[in-house]
Design an enzyme around this catalytic site. Structure first.
Site, PDB file in Angstrom:
ATOM      1  N   ASN A 109    -114.259 -92.823  42.052  1.00 42.13           N
ATOM      2  CA  ASN A 109    -114.139 -93.195  43.674  1.00 42.13           C
ATOM      3  C   ASN A 109    -113.242 -94.536  43.684  1.00 42.13           C
ATOM      4  OD1 ASN A 109    -115.780 -91.573  43.997  1.00 42.13           O
ATOM      5  ND2 ASN A 109    -117.687 -92.425  44.092  1.00 42.13           N
ATOM      6  N   HIS A 128    -109.278 -94.112  39.096  1.00 40.83           N
ATOM      7  CA  HIS A 128    -108.670 -93.757  39.765  1.00 40.83           C
ATOM      8  C   HIS A 128    -108.001 -94.926  40.719  1.00 40.83           C
ATOM      9  CE1 HIS A 128    -110.010 -89.248  40.011  1.00 40.83           C
ATOM     10  NE2 HIS A 128    -109.217 -89.547  38.824  1.00 40.83           N
ATOM     11  N   CYS A 139     -90.736-105.258  44.871  1.00 39.87           N
ATOM     12  CA  CYS A 139     -90.472-106.704  44.075  1.00 39.87           C
ATOM     13  C   CYS A 139     -91.730-107.075  43.572  1.00 39.87           C
ATOM     14  CB  CYS A 139     -90.199-107.844  45.280  1.00 39.87           C
ATOM     15  SG  CYS A 139     -91.532-108.171  46.357  1.00 39.87           S
ATOM     16  N   CYS A 158     -93.120-105.046  52.622  1.00 42.43           N
ATOM     17  CA  CYS A 158     -93.188-106.361  52.339  1.00 42.43           C
ATOM     18  C   CYS A 158     -92.574-107.270  52.941  1.00 42.43           C
ATOM     19  CB  CYS A 158     -92.672-106.291  50.881  1.00 42.43           C
ATOM     20  SG  CYS A 158     -92.419-107.581  49.987  1.00 42.43           S
ATOM     21  N   THR A 200    -120.303 -85.816  40.565  1.00 42.60           N
ATOM     22  CA  THR A 200    -118.977 -85.383  40.316  1.00 42.60           C
ATOM     23  C   THR A 200    -119.166 -83.972  39.879  1.00 42.60           C
ATOM     24  OG1 THR A 200    -117.039 -85.641  39.186  1.00 42.60           O
ATOM     25  CG2 THR A 200    -119.213 -86.555  37.935  1.00 42.60           C
TER      26      THR A 200
END
Length: 256
Positions: A109, A128, A139, A158, A200
């Site tokens: 998760n 993950h 950058c 950014c 899962t």
């Protein structure tokens, strides 16, 4: 509680165990209101509004080719995470870790709920990745949390160089984080006394391998899931139901 019930059997095994691995997937966070999905984060099933498979929209190549499209669905995923909270299943796992200093969590998760519930970061493997902090692909500068970027123009940019921001999450067609894999296999080499798989479908090798290794070495294995999975017949004990209901019972049975 019946001393021979699945919950009592698992509680007894965990009480004896020192090194424990709890593997969690989207089913655990489903009890917090997150929709389940076999892949990234559990939000989608099927196709997007654009007619694409969600795996294509939420992929590394799409983030490079059409960042606005990828971010459309990353933003929905982020909003779902921010609107939900850890549940009693997350809290019970954190409680187990508090009592067991060699209890690790391996999670698929990306919602950060284990951290919020109190699982220690040094014994948490987020295979993950996670949704924050965002960073610039050009950058590398960090750019704060997810929430501040979700309601502006997408993709977020950014402030330093204008490059596209992204979360440190594993998108489809991207490699798993090397550090997380290294940590998992370092701990696997030490061995686990018990492995518990929670919520899962266990379709990935790094989910199946710890279970099979531990069982072959004489350790204890168990599963919590409302349905049948690939591992259901390969664990010592199958507990059928929601993690939200079962995990608090298991942990309270250990420390009652």
């Amino acid at each position: 509680m019946d001393s021979h019930s699945p919950i009592a059997t698992v509680a007894q095994a965990l009480r004896r165990a020192e090194r424990i691995l709890v593997i969690t997937g989207a089913g655990l966070s489903a009890d917090s209101g997150m929709p389940t999905y076999r892949g990234l984060g559990g939000l989608y099933n099927g196709r997007t509004e654009e007619g694409l498979p969600i795996e294509a929209a939420l992929s590394g190549p799409m983030l490079r080719r059409d960042p606005a499209l990828c971010w459309k669905y990353l933003a929905e995923l982020g909003k779902a995470c921010l609107a939900a909270r850890p549940n009693a299943g997350h809290e019970a796992i954190a409680e187990l870790q508090k009592h067991k200093p060699e209890c690790w969590v391996l999670t698929q998760n990306i919602d950060g709920f284990h951290r919020q519930a109190g699982s220690p970061a040094e014994r948490l493997i987020e295979i993950h990745g996670e949704l924050a902090p965002l960073y610039c692909q050009s950058c590398g500068a960090e750019s704060g949390g997810l929430e501040e970027h979700l309601h502006g123009q997408l993709p977020p940019r950014c402030a330093a160089c204008g490059g596209v921001l992204r979360p440190p999450v594993v998108l489809f067609e991207e490699m798993l984080p090397e550090e997380a894999i290294d940590t998992l296999y370092r701990e696997l080499r030490k061995g686990f006394d018990a492995v518990l798989v929670v919520g899962t479908t266990a379709s990935f090798p790094y989910i199946v391998e710890p279970v099979l290794r531990t069982r072959q070495a004489g350790g204890f294995t168990a599963e919590v899931n409302p349905g049948v999975t690939d591992l259901s017949e390969r664990v010592d004990v199958k507990m059928t139901g929601r993690a939200l209901d079962i995990m608090p019972q298991v942990v309270s049975h250990i420390y009652r």
